[in-house]
Write a protein that holds these residues in place. Structure first.
Motif, PDB file in Angstrom:
ATOM      1  N   LEU A  73       0.596 -16.071  -8.019  1.00 42.74           N
ATOM      2  CA  LEU A  73       2.051 -15.880  -8.169  1.00 42.74           C
ATOM      3  C   LEU A  73       2.652 -15.664  -9.734  1.00 42.74           C
ATOM      4  CD1 LEU A  73       3.658 -18.330  -5.800  1.00 42.74           C
ATOM      5  CD2 LEU A  73       3.820 -15.895  -5.600  1.00 42.74           C
ATOM      6  N   ILE A  74       1.611 -16.323 -10.602  1.00 40.59           N
ATOM      7  CA  ILE A  74       1.855 -16.397 -11.982  1.00 40.59           C
ATOM      8  C   ILE A  74       2.402 -15.346 -12.823  1.00 40.59           C
ATOM      9  CG2 ILE A  74       0.870 -17.293 -14.283  1.00 40.59           C
ATOM     10  CD1 ILE A  74      -0.966 -19.316 -12.842  1.00 40.59           C
ATOM     11  N   ALA A  75       1.565 -14.069 -12.516  1.00 41.93           N
ATOM     12  CA  ALA A  75       1.879 -12.856 -13.317  1.00 41.93           C
ATOM     13  C   ALA A  75       3.174 -12.487 -12.781  1.00 41.93           C
ATOM     14  CB  ALA A  75       0.773 -12.084 -13.384  1.00 41.93           C
ATOM     15  N   PRO A  76       3.268 -12.067 -11.604  1.00 48.99           N
ATOM     16  CA  PRO A  76       4.584 -11.437 -10.942  1.00 48.99           C
ATOM     17  C   PRO A  76       5.683 -12.302 -11.124  1.00 48.99           C
ATOM     18  CG  PRO A  76       2.939 -12.182  -9.154  1.00 48.99           C
ATOM     19  CD  PRO A  76       2.188 -12.239 -10.347  1.00 48.99           C
ATOM     20  N   LEU A  77       5.736 -13.396 -11.044  1.00 51.83           N
ATOM     21  CA  LEU A  77       6.852 -14.432 -11.504  1.00 51.83           C
ATOM     22  C   LEU A  77       7.097 -14.312 -12.813  1.00 51.83           C
ATOM     23  CD1 LEU A  77       8.750 -16.696 -10.569  1.00 51.83           C
ATOM     24  CD2 LEU A  77       6.953 -18.443 -10.939  1.00 51.83           C
ATOM     25  N   ALA A  78       6.367 -14.233 -13.941  1.00 56.47           N
ATOM     26  CA  ALA A  78       6.551 -14.122 -15.140  1.00 56.47           C
ATOM     27  C   ALA A  78       7.400 -12.746 -15.387  1.00 56.47           C
ATOM     28  CB  ALA A  78       5.518 -14.379 -15.905  1.00 56.47           C
ATOM     29  N   GLU A  79       6.719 -11.794 -14.579  1.00 57.17           N
ATOM     30  CA  GLU A  79       7.383 -10.222 -14.978  1.00 57.17           C
ATOM     31  C   GLU A  79       8.722 -10.561 -14.235  1.00 57.17           C
ATOM     32  OE1 GLU A  79       6.395  -5.530 -13.908  1.00 57.17           O
ATOM     33  OE2 GLU A  79       5.069  -7.196 -13.549  1.00 57.17           O
ATOM     34  N   ALA A  80       8.876 -11.034 -13.082  1.00 56.74           N
ATOM     35  CA  ALA A  80      10.170 -10.837 -12.450  1.00 56.74           C
ATOM     36  C   ALA A  80      11.292 -11.404 -13.305  1.00 56.74           C
ATOM     37  CB  ALA A  80      10.249 -11.589 -11.092  1.00 56.74           C
ATOM     38  N   LEU A  81      11.009 -12.818 -13.822  1.00 55.76           N
ATOM     39  CA  LEU A  81      11.926 -13.628 -14.708  1.00 55.76           C
ATOM     40  C   LEU A  81      12.337 -12.762 -16.196  1.00 55.76           C
ATOM     41  CD1 LEU A  81      10.515 -17.245 -13.934  1.00 55.76           C
ATOM     42  CD2 LEU A  81      12.560 -16.262 -13.184  1.00 55.76           C
ATOM     43  N   ALA A  82      11.447 -12.043 -16.448  1.00 54.53           N
ATOM     44  CA  ALA A  82      11.552 -11.552 -17.711  1.00 54.53           C
ATOM     45  C   ALA A  82      12.108 -10.110 -17.638  1.00 54.53           C
ATOM     46  CB  ALA A  82      10.230 -10.720 -18.476  1.00 54.53           C
ATOM     47  N   GLN A  83      12.263  -9.664 -16.645  1.00 52.81           N
ATOM     48  CA  GLN A  83      13.051  -8.692 -16.138  1.00 52.81           C
ATOM     49  C   GLN A  83      14.535  -8.794 -15.602  1.00 52.81           C
ATOM     50  OE1 GLN A  83      10.979  -6.727 -12.366  1.00 52.81           O
ATOM     51  NE2 GLN A  83       9.711  -5.467 -14.082  1.00 52.81           N
ATOM     52  N   VAL A  84      14.590 -10.095 -15.161  1.00 53.13           N
ATOM     53  CA  VAL A  84      15.837 -10.800 -14.999  1.00 53.13           C
ATOM     54  C   VAL A  84      16.755 -11.114 -16.325  1.00 53.13           C
ATOM     55  CG1 VAL A  84      17.319 -12.620 -14.004  1.00 53.13           C
ATOM     56  CG2 VAL A  84      15.458 -11.675 -12.627  1.00 53.13           C
ATOM     57  N   GLN A  85      15.699 -11.806 -17.179  1.00 55.16           N
ATOM     58  CA  GLN A  85      16.547 -12.119 -18.584  1.00 55.16           C
ATOM     59  C   GLN A  85      16.663 -10.824 -19.400  1.00 55.16           C
ATOM     60  OE1 GLN A  85      13.427 -13.421 -21.502  1.00 55.16           O
ATOM     61  NE2 GLN A  85      14.945 -14.849 -22.283  1.00 55.16           N
ATOM     62  N   SER A  86      16.204  -9.712 -19.402  1.00 58.36           N
ATOM     63  CA  SER A  86      16.465  -8.393 -19.616  1.00 58.36           C
ATOM     64  C   SER A  86      17.836  -7.885 -19.129  1.00 58.36           C
ATOM     65  CB  SER A  86      15.439  -7.374 -19.617  1.00 58.36           C
ATOM     66  OG  SER A  86      15.868  -6.027 -20.254  1.00 58.36           O
ATOM     67  N   LEU A  87      18.044  -8.115 -17.749  1.00 58.26           N
ATOM     68  CA  LEU A  87      18.968  -7.609 -17.188  1.00 58.26           C
ATOM     69  C   LEU A  87      20.440  -8.377 -17.505  1.00 58.26           C
ATOM     70  CD1 LEU A  87      20.174  -5.743 -14.776  1.00 58.26           C
ATOM     71  CD2 LEU A  87      19.608  -7.732 -13.475  1.00 58.26           C
ATOM     72  N   LEU A  88      20.210  -9.683 -17.602  1.00 59.53           N
ATOM     73  CA  LEU A  88      21.622 -10.462 -18.100  1.00 59.53           C
ATOM     74  C   LEU A  88      21.639 -10.730 -19.766  1.00 59.53           C
ATOM     75  CD1 LEU A  88      20.918 -13.190 -15.546  1.00 59.53           C
ATOM     76  CD2 LEU A  88      22.284 -11.273 -15.259  1.00 59.53           C
ATOM     77  N   ALA A  89      20.658 -10.012 -20.442  1.00 59.63           N
ATOM     78  CA  ALA A  89      21.012 -10.267 -21.919  1.00 59.63           C
ATOM     79  C   ALA A  89      21.983  -9.335 -22.366  1.00 59.63           C
ATOM     80  CB  ALA A  89      19.694  -9.820 -22.474  1.00 59.63           C
ATOM     81  N   PRO A  90      22.721  -9.611 -23.368  1.00 55.92           N
ATOM     82  CA  PRO A  90      23.897  -8.854 -24.032  1.00 55.92           C
ATOM     83  C   PRO A  90      23.374  -7.486 -24.444  1.00 55.92           C
ATOM     84  CG  PRO A  90      23.836 -11.362 -24.870  1.00 55.92           C
ATOM     85  CD  PRO A  90      22.341 -10.929 -24.230  1.00 55.92           C
ATOM     86  N   ASN A  91      24.289  -6.568 -24.302  1.00 58.04           N
ATOM     87  CA  ASN A  91      23.884  -5.044 -24.873  1.00 58.04           C
ATOM     88  C   ASN A  91      23.467  -5.031 -26.111  1.00 58.04           C
ATOM     89  OD1 ASN A  91      24.379  -4.174 -22.250  1.00 58.04           O
ATOM     90  ND2 ASN A  91      26.634  -3.942 -22.591  1.00 58.04           N
ATOM     91  N   THR A  92      24.009  -6.079 -26.985  1.00 57.73           N
ATOM     92  CA  THR A  92      23.428  -5.900 -28.477  1.00 57.73           C
ATOM     93  C   THR A  92      22.746  -7.203 -28.796  1.00 57.73           C
ATOM     94  OG1 THR A  92      25.847  -6.700 -29.066  1.00 57.73           O
ATOM     95  CG2 THR A  92      25.369  -4.231 -29.124  1.00 57.73           C
ATOM     96  N   PHE A  93      21.957  -7.058 -29.634  1.00 56.52           N
ATOM     97  CA  PHE A  93      21.178  -8.184 -30.386  1.00 56.52           C
ATOM     98  C   PHE A  93      21.747  -8.551 -31.602  1.00 56.52           C
ATOM     99  CE2 PHE A  93      17.607  -9.760 -33.024  1.00 56.52           C
ATOM    100  CZ  PHE A  93      17.489 -10.884 -32.610  1.00 56.52           C
TER     101      PHE A  93
END
Length: 305
Positions: A73-93
């Motif tokens: 689960l380690i690798a797919p879980l890290a990838e899933a959380l990274a994708q969620v973080q990217s999805l919820l991140a503001p449009n601009t940095f």
């Protein structure tokens, strides 16, 4: 239908807690990392065990050891959380107001080249950005990027897994550092002398200098390594007053005390190499990481000795 019911029982917080538990392998440390109470994390672990039908972490002395299912689960879980973080991140940095910690992996050679310019840029443009720097073998750095422990690695990686992306920072060549009194008056280093003299090898397991050994093998020659060590910065100190030779990337020899030491070309052809940044393809939409990579590229001095 059973699978849908399971999905309804899982919330994102449980996945975040599972990620911390698998990383820390300790309930108390995971709780401190998440700013939660230990009972709350223990309760979440119980729910996860029930949902996934696996103990996930089993006690071995004072630590918790992941089960085979947890390791999967380690690798797919890290990838899933990274994708969620990217999805919820503001449009601009906005670097001027951003609060974030980046985890970078590089050798001390890489740190000497990458960090001075990068840190000056961060203090000027992004004072809320923090850095955590780690050091590992080439394989260890790539593993860290793959499993999400590392945001970006800087180094020499001749082969990359398909999941990783890279951008070149600069091309590098090898040079030899010797005591100038150990060379003839004209300051040349010939091949017989190179082969007859003892050498200093900079090496961590899996991150030595195979390019040099391959070049010598092509000549059907070998060198004698008298000292092997993993510390770049201290190696030049061994050369003064000795017959030792240090063959390393030329940028690492900038600022050498030329009163006692001299930098000369190797007396045989060693192919140049490219120093690169590496990150996971799942992070391609991370604007903050893209900004950081751009600042690293801008801070590299293009002039090679």
């Amino acid at each position: 239908m059973h699978q849908m019911n399971d999905l309804r029982r899982i919330d994102l917080n449980l996945l975040v807690i599972l990620d911390a538990l698998l990383s820390e392998q300790h309930v108390t440390r995971a709780a401190e990392r998440l700013h939660l109470s230990q009972p709350a994390v223990s309760h979440a672990l119980g729910r996860l065990r029930d949902l996934l039908g696996d103990p996930l972490l089993v006690r071995a002395g004072a630590t918790l050891v992941p089960t085979p299912r947890a390791l999967e689960l380690i690798a797919p879980l890290a990838e899933a959380l990274a994708q969620v973080q990217s999805l919820l991140a503001p449009n601009t940095f906005d670097p001027a107001t951003a609060k974030r910690t980046f985890r970078l992996a590089m050798s001390d050679y890489g740190a000497a080249i990458v960090l001075p310019g990068l840190i000056r840029t961060l203090r000027r443009e992004a004072p809320g950005i923090d850095l955590q720097i780690s050091h590992a073998s080439r394989e260890g750095m790539l593993d860290g990027v793959l499993n999400g422990d590392i945001d970006v690695a800087a180094g020499v990686f001749p082969e990359l897994p398909n999941e990783l992306r890279s951008t070149p920072l600069f091309d590098e060549r090898y040079a030899c550092l010797v005591d100038h009194q150990s060379l003839p008056a004209d300051g040349t280093l010939d091949l017989p002398t190179y082969l007859a003299r003892p050498h200093v090898l900079l090496e961590m397991r899996g991150s030595g200098t195979p390019e040099i050994e391959r070049a010598l093998t092509a000549l059907r020659e070998r060198r004698r390594v008298a000292i092997s060590l993993p510390h770049w910065s201290v190696a030049p100190e061994f050369i003064a007053g000795t017959d030792l030779i240090l063959t390393v990337a030329s940028r690492g020899l900038r600022g050498i005390d030329e009163q006692s030491l001299i930098v000369v070309p190797p007396p045989f052809h060693i192919p140049s190499f490219t120093f690169v940044l590496v990150w996971h393809k799942r992070r391609g939409g991370d604007q903050a990481l893209n900004w950081l990579n751009g600042r690293i590229e801008e801070g590299i001095n293009p002039v090679i000795n």
